[in-house]
Design a protein around this motif. Structure first.
Motif, PDB file in Angstrom:
ATOM      1  N   LEU A  54       0.821  -1.210   0.000  1.00 27.13           N
ATOM      2  CA  LEU A  54       0.000   0.000   0.000  1.00 27.13           C
ATOM      3  C   LEU A  54       0.863   1.273   0.000  1.00 27.13           C
ATOM      4  CD1 LEU A  54      -2.723  -1.042   2.605  1.00 27.13           C
ATOM      5  CD2 LEU A  54      -2.765  -1.275   0.117  1.00 27.13           C
ATOM      6  N   ALA A  55       2.147   1.117  -0.314  1.00 28.40           N
ATOM      7  CA  ALA A  55       3.072   2.236  -0.120  1.00 28.40           C
ATOM      8  C   ALA A  55       3.511   2.918  -1.401  1.00 28.40           C
ATOM      9  CB  ALA A  55       4.322   1.746   0.622  1.00 28.40           C
ATOM     10  N   GLY A  56       3.260   2.369  -2.556  1.00 30.58           N
ATOM     11  CA  GLY A  56       3.822   2.958  -3.762  1.00 30.58           C
ATOM     12  C   GLY A  56       5.283   2.562  -3.906  1.00 30.58           C
ATOM     13  N   ARG A  57       5.986   3.208  -4.853  1.00 25.63           N
ATOM     14  CA  ARG A  57       7.369   2.836  -5.153  1.00 25.63           C
ATOM     15  C   ARG A  57       8.267   4.070  -5.124  1.00 25.63           C
ATOM     16  NH1 ARG A  57       4.326  -0.285  -8.890  1.00 25.63           N
ATOM     17  NH2 ARG A  57       4.459  -2.509  -8.458  1.00 25.63           N
ATOM     18  N   LEU A  58       9.571   3.806  -4.977  1.00 25.33           N
ATOM     19  CA  LEU A  58      10.562   4.884  -4.887  1.00 25.33           C
ATOM     20  C   LEU A  58      11.060   5.352  -6.243  1.00 25.33           C
ATOM     21  CD1 LEU A  58      12.719   3.533  -1.931  1.00 25.33           C
ATOM     22  CD2 LEU A  58      11.448   5.685  -1.953  1.00 25.33           C
ATOM     23  N   GLY A  59      10.780   4.603  -7.314  1.00 24.56           N
ATOM     24  CA  GLY A  59      11.371   4.958  -8.591  1.00 24.56           C
ATOM     25  C   GLY A  59      12.889   4.870  -8.498  1.00 24.56           C
ATOM     26  N   PRO A  60      13.613   5.837  -9.075  1.00 23.53           N
ATOM     27  CA  PRO A  60      15.079   5.767  -9.026  1.00 23.53           C
ATOM     28  C   PRO A  60      15.675   6.250  -7.709  1.00 23.53           C
ATOM     29  CG  PRO A  60      14.402   7.708 -10.239  1.00 23.53           C
ATOM     30  CD  PRO A  60      13.140   6.961  -9.905  1.00 23.53           C
ATOM     31  N   PHE A  61      14.857   6.810  -6.814  1.00 25.29           N
ATOM     32  CA  PHE A  61      15.375   7.451  -5.596  1.00 25.29           C
ATOM     33  C   PHE A  61      15.445   6.440  -4.452  1.00 25.29           C
ATOM     34  CE2 PHE A  61      12.693  10.483  -8.007  1.00 25.29           C
ATOM     35  CZ  PHE A  61      13.728  11.216  -8.575  1.00 25.29           C
ATOM     36  N   VAL A  62      16.298   5.430  -4.621  1.00 22.07           N
ATOM     37  CA  VAL A  62      16.239   4.266  -3.751  1.00 22.07           C
ATOM     38  C   VAL A  62      17.053   4.407  -2.468  1.00 22.07           C
ATOM     39  CG1 VAL A  62      15.743   2.692  -5.643  1.00 22.07           C
ATOM     40  CG2 VAL A  62      18.131   3.170  -5.033  1.00 22.07           C
ATOM     41  N   GLY A  63      17.919   5.445  -2.357  1.00 26.45           N
ATOM     42  CA  GLY A  63      18.753   5.552  -1.159  1.00 26.45           C
ATOM     43  C   GLY A  63      19.588   4.305  -0.956  1.00 26.45           C
ATOM     44  N   ALA A  64      20.341   3.923  -1.998  1.00 28.62           N
ATOM     45  CA  ALA A  64      21.013   2.627  -2.011  1.00 28.62           C
ATOM     46  C   ALA A  64      21.995   2.465  -0.847  1.00 28.62           C
ATOM     47  CB  ALA A  64      21.743   2.434  -3.344  1.00 28.62           C
ATOM     48  N   TRP A  65      22.663   3.545  -0.455  1.00 27.60           N
ATOM     49  CA  TRP A  65      23.625   3.447   0.661  1.00 27.60           C
ATOM     50  C   TRP A  65      22.916   2.956   1.911  1.00 27.60           C
ATOM     51  CZ3 TRP A  65      24.558   5.151   5.562  1.00 27.60           C
ATOM     52  CH2 TRP A  65      25.874   5.086   6.040  1.00 27.60           C
ATOM     53  N   GLN A  66      21.728   3.491   2.181  1.00 29.92           N
ATOM     54  CA  GLN A  66      20.982   3.093   3.366  1.00 29.92           C
ATOM     55  C   GLN A  66      20.415   1.686   3.226  1.00 29.92           C
ATOM     56  OE1 GLN A  66      20.567   4.705   6.422  1.00 29.92           O
ATOM     57  NE2 GLN A  66      19.838   2.647   6.865  1.00 29.92           N
ATOM     58  N   ARG A  67      19.909   1.364   2.074  1.00 34.12           N
ATOM     59  CA  ARG A  67      19.279   0.057   1.894  1.00 34.12           C
ATOM     60  C   ARG A  67      20.278  -1.082   2.091  1.00 34.12           C
ATOM     61  NH1 ARG A  67      15.055   0.397  -3.117  1.00 34.12           N
ATOM     62  NH2 ARG A  67      14.383  -1.592  -2.244  1.00 34.12           N
ATOM     63  N   GLN A  68      21.543  -0.811   1.794  1.00 38.07           N
ATOM     64  CA  GLN A  68      22.563  -1.830   2.038  1.00 38.07           C
ATOM     65  C   GLN A  68      22.764  -2.074   3.531  1.00 38.07           C
ATOM     66  OE1 GLN A  68      25.978  -0.239   0.014  1.00 38.07           O
ATOM     67  NE2 GLN A  68      25.048  -0.464  -2.018  1.00 38.07           N
ATOM     68  N   ARG A  69      22.324  -1.139   4.356  1.00 35.82           N
ATOM     69  CA  ARG A  69      22.512  -1.240   5.804  1.00 35.82           C
ATOM     70  C   ARG A  69      21.221  -1.541   6.543  1.00 35.82           C
ATOM     71  NH1 ARG A  69      25.958   1.440   3.169  1.00 35.82           N
ATOM     72  NH2 ARG A  69      28.150   1.612   3.825  1.00 35.82           N
ATOM     73  N   GLY A  70      20.131  -1.700   5.812  1.00 38.79           N
ATOM     74  CA  GLY A  70      18.875  -2.106   6.423  1.00 38.79           C
ATOM     75  C   GLY A  70      17.896  -0.964   6.578  1.00 38.79           C
ATOM     76  N   GLY A  71      16.632  -1.309   6.703  1.00 32.32           N
ATOM     77  CA  GLY A  71      15.580  -0.324   6.878  1.00 32.32           C
ATOM     78  C   GLY A  71      15.152   0.299   5.567  1.00 32.32           C
ATOM     79  N   SER A  72      14.162   1.169   5.663  1.00 34.22           N
ATOM     80  CA  SER A  72      13.615   1.852   4.494  1.00 34.22           C
ATOM     81  C   SER A  72      14.323   3.183   4.281  1.00 34.22           C
ATOM     82  CB  SER A  72      12.112   2.093   4.693  1.00 34.22           C
ATOM     83  OG  SER A  72      11.639   3.110   3.841  1.00 34.22           O
ATOM     84  N   SER A  73      14.422   3.585   3.010  1.00 35.63           N
ATOM     85  CA  SER A  73      14.970   4.904   2.672  1.00 35.63           C
ATOM     86  C   SER A  73      13.875   5.805   2.114  1.00 35.63           C
ATOM     87  CB  SER A  73      16.106   4.743   1.651  1.00 35.63           C
ATOM     88  OG  SER A  73      15.651   4.011   0.511  1.00 35.63           O
ATOM     89  N   ALA A  74      12.627   5.563   2.515  1.00 36.08           N
ATOM     90  CA  ALA A  74      11.495   6.330   1.995  1.00 36.08           C
ATOM     91  C   ALA A  74      10.956   7.282   3.067  1.00 36.08           C
ATOM     92  CB  ALA A  74      10.421   5.366   1.499  1.00 36.08           C
ATOM     93  N   LYS A  75       9.641   7.324   3.237  1.00 34.85           N
ATOM     94  CA  LYS A  75       9.000   8.239   4.191  1.00 34.85           C
ATOM     95  C   LYS A  75       9.665   8.147   5.566  1.00 34.85           C
ATOM     96  CE  LYS A  75       4.499   8.609   6.551  1.00 34.85           C
ATOM     97  NZ  LYS A  75       4.188  10.026   6.579  1.00 34.85           N
ATOM     98  N   GLN A  76       9.795   9.287   6.221  1.00 36.70           N
ATOM     99  CA  GLN A  76      10.420   9.484   7.525  1.00 36.70           C
ATOM    100  C   GLN A  76      11.933   9.590   7.448  1.00 36.70           C
ATOM    101  OE1 GLN A  76       8.689   6.291  10.018  1.00 36.70           O
ATOM    102  NE2 GLN A  76       7.649   7.927  11.129  1.00 36.70           N
TER     103      GLN A  76
END
Length: 306
Positions: free
Chosen positions: A75-97
């Motif tokens: 129910l969240a939609g998608r990030l498109g190209p704005f994936v925050g790859a540095w953070q995603r490699q370390r866990g958690g979401s890189s989206a809202k908040q």
């Protein structure tokens, strides 16, 4: 009806959960797609009414307030190209908040026939904070001179006269890591500096650990919109941009510390006590001792529905 100028601020609950589209989703669209379609139709109806009352006399400005709420999964939609790859490699979401690009970069659409050029895209760096000073300027009014405003009059960008927006934007922490409200990320032209990083809760329930960075992590968004690889602190580019980032950060903190701070306390104002109407979802019915108030009881103070 009276032909007078008006201002309408419409804060649609789309696309936050719970998502309750009026009709069953079309095949392949899902609940999120159906809700997005309903929001699109509502905005379209506003546009039709504005055009019917005199096309070219009304400015429509549409934007959002944050990226997808990854914790809510499908129910969240998608990030498109704005994936925050540095953070995603370390866990958690890189989206809202979060202060990653996927957390706060949102689309903006402006419609004003005869004033805003059609089919034009600008890469100027703008903020929702710009809406207020821009509308004030277009109305021929002036902002109060005794306080600072972080927003700009960006009408030259809207009208196609300029592609110059903010050089510096502040990204306050919004709950993922660090202290809520603290300025822990900063945008300077194409550079994004993080003094604190961390992930919000992801769909799988994981969160990325908070990390302090001194000197800050710096990404060049012109080359790395995915925020995957920060600049090497020993590189010539990092050493060239760090002094400007440090100055902008220090100036921002100084500006915040020196600006006006509201001391209003509406909790002590009887006129601002939430009303007691058990039939109204926006009301809270608690007396002085936390007891539920009888809606038929005589009211000794004015009540306001918030």
């Amino acid at each position: 009806d009276r032909g007078r100028p008006f201002f309408l601020y419409l804060a649609l609950a789309h696309m936050h959960v719970p998502l309750v589209p009026p009709l069953p989703p079309a095949p392949g669209r899902g609940i999120y797609g159906a809700s997005l379609g309903e929001m699109d139709a509502l905005v379209g109806r506003l546009k039709e009414v504005a055009d019917s009352l005199g096309k070219g006399s009304t400015l429509l400005w549409f934007t959002g307030d944050n990226g997808p709420w990854a914790q809510k999964c499908e129910l969240a939609g998608r990030l498109g190209p704005f994936v925050g790859a540095w953070q995603r490699q370390r866990g958690g979401s890189s989206a809202k908040q979060t202060t990653w690009e996927g957390g706060h970069r949102v689309p903006a659409l402006v419609y004003w026939p005869g004033r805003v050029p059609a089919r034009r895209t600008s890469h100027a760096l703008l903020s929702i904070l710009d809406i207020f000073p821009t509308l004030v300027a277009l109305a021929g009014a002036a902002l109060p001179p005794n306080r600072h405003f972080d927003g700009l009059d960006v009408s030259p960008v809207l009208f196609g006269w300029s592609d110059v927006g903010h050089k510096v934007l502040l990204h306050p922490n919004s709950g993922a890591a660090g202290k809520v409200g603290e300025i822990e990320a900063l945008r300077l032209a194409q550079y994004k500096a993080f003094y604190t990083t961390g992930g919000a809760m992801a769909c799988d329930g994981s969160t990325g650990p908070a990390q302090r960075h001194q000197p800050p992590l710096v990404f060049n968004l012109d080359r790395d919109i995915q925020e995957q690889e920060p600049l090497d602190v020993a590189s010539r580019e990092y050493q060239a941009v760090l002094p400007a980032i440090s100055r902008a950060y220090a100036q921002a903190l100084q500006d915040i510390a020196a600006d006006n701070v509201s001391v209003a306390d509406y909790s002590q104002d009887p006129a601002a006590i939430p009303c007691c109407n058990v039939q109204h979802v926006g009301c809270r019915c608690h007396g002085a001792h936390g007891a539920t108030r009888d809606p038929h009881e005589e009211r000794r103070t004015p009540w306001l529905c918030l």
